[in-house]
Design a protein around this motif. Structure first.
Motif, short mmCIF file in Angstrom:
data_model
loop_
_atom_site.label_atom_id
_atom_site.label_comp_id
_atom_site.label_asym_id
_atom_site.label_seq_id
_atom_site.Cartn_x
_atom_site.Cartn_y
_atom_site.Cartn_z
N SER A 3 -21.78 12.78 -23.16
CA SER A 3 -21.15 12.07 -22.04
C SER A 3 -20.24 10.99 -22.61
N SER A 4 -19.16 10.69 -21.89
CA SER A 4 -18.28 9.62 -22.36
C SER A 4 -18.94 8.25 -22.18
N SER A 5 -20.07 8.20 -21.46
CA SER A 5 -20.79 6.92 -21.35
C SER A 5 -21.27 6.46 -22.73
N THR A 6 -21.35 7.36 -23.68
CA THR A 6 -21.81 7.01 -25.04
C THR A 6 -20.85 6.03 -25.72
N SER A 7 -19.58 6.07 -25.32
CA SER A 7 -18.63 5.17 -25.98
C SER A 7 -18.11 4.10 -25.03
N THR A 8 -18.46 4.21 -23.75
CA THR A 8 -17.88 3.27 -22.79
C THR A 8 -18.91 2.33 -22.16
N GLN A 9 -20.18 2.70 -22.22
CA GLN A 9 -21.20 1.84 -21.59
C GLN A 9 -21.73 0.83 -22.61
N PRO A 10 -21.74 -0.46 -22.26
CA PRO A 10 -22.21 -1.46 -23.23
C PRO A 10 -23.73 -1.45 -23.39
N ARG A 11 -24.19 -2.01 -24.50
CA ARG A 11 -25.61 -2.26 -24.77
C ARG A 11 -26.51 -1.03 -24.62
N ILE A 12 -26.13 0.03 -25.31
CA ILE A 12 -26.98 1.23 -25.29
C ILE A 12 -28.21 0.94 -26.16
#
Ligand code: NAD
Length: 257
Positions: A115-124
């Motif tokens: 998912s592109s959330s892997t590079s766009t969502q902070p504080r994984i």
């Protein structure tokens, strides 16, 4: 043509992929919780084993490709731990079970859904990612429950992208003629992002994601990419994580390369 198994086949991206691959003349075996050829719960190791055995049997021992679309989204009512068990372990466990059958095809393909959330969502939460990659399922699920679904989602998908990059280049995968890649979609219009069971405020928040293309993706657009990744046209790709997000990753991480 090819024997291809697709998980998450009953809805959204998986359903669009099944339709496209069938229209192109392939024999497609669907796996999902309901409404498809193989009914299985990929959140459990028993479900993964049974689904893989049934898929191999349906393909008469030789599978040419496996596409893993089954997943739970961050806006669903499921716990963070459940997301980890389906999104990461449901994909990795299923693919590992299928690997010997894919190897028998000599030239085979496997696609995981990141998912592109892997590079766009902070504080994984890296602790969830690490527990996944170490194969500590019970602990990863517990940590997923602890952090909650919204952070657990990109953690499960980041772990999956890293697993693909680590495994794809090993003797077990590329050495056995299996090209393993991942797709990282941005927001795609499916029941995961616009289902009637979602919290309407959270569902609306998705559209604050900047998309230079100016719209959400369509499931058929991701299916077209998956078709490419399961074809000889993608002969040089292995261990790739292909972003298909209307430009979000490029916009937010312009020089982070
Ligand atoms: P969807 O909800 O339409 O489809 C997901 C399917 O997975 C459903 O049919 C569901 O029944 C199945 N599934 C869920 N839990 C399962 C389990 N335990 N065992 C077997 N099957 C199970 O979602 P979608 O949008 O088509 O998503 C497909 C994949 O793409 C998911 O992995 C998702 O995380 C990923 N993805 C989606 C988006 C998006 O915006 N829609 C963005 C990035 C990544």
């Amino acid at each position: 043509m090819a024997n291809i198994v697709v998980t998450g086949a009953a809805s959204g991206i998986g359903a669009a992929t099944v339709e496209l691959l069938r229209r192109s003349g392939n024999t497609v075996i669907g796996v999902d919780l309901t409404g498809t050829e193989i009914v299985a719960d990929l959140s459990t190791s028993v479900g993964r084993t049974q689904a893989a055995a049934a898929a191999v049997e349906a393909a008469h021992g030789v599978l040419h490709a496996a596409v893993c679309c089954a997943g739970l989204g961050p806006l669903s009512s499921h716990s963070g731990g459940k997301l980890v068990s389906v999104n990461y372990f449901g994909t990795v466990g299923f693919l590992e079970e299928l690997r010997p059958s894919l190897a028998r095809a000599k030239q085979a393909f496997a696609v995981a859904m990141s998912s592109s959330s892997t590079s766009t969502q902070p504080r994984i939460p890296e602790k969830v990612v690490a527990a996944c990659l170490d194969g500590r399922e019970a602990e990863a699920v517990e940590l997923g429950d602890e952090v909650g679904a919204i952070p657990a989602y990109p953690a499960s998908k980041l772990a999956l992208a890293r697993w693909v990059r680590r495994q794809a280049v090993t003797p077990d995968w590329i050495g056995a003629g299996i090209r393993l890649n991942a797709v990282a979609p941005g927001v795609v219009d499916t029941p995961m992002t616009s289902g009637s069971d979602l919290d309407p405020n959270l569902a609306k928040a998705i559209d604050f994601y900047p998309v230079p293309l100016g719209r959400r993706g369509r499931p058929e657009e991701i299916a077209a990419l998956i078709q490419f990744l399961t074809s000889d046209a993608a002969s040089l790709l292995t261990g790739s994580v292909v972003f298909a997000d209307g430009g979000t990753d490029a916009l937010l991480r312009q020089d982070d390369w």
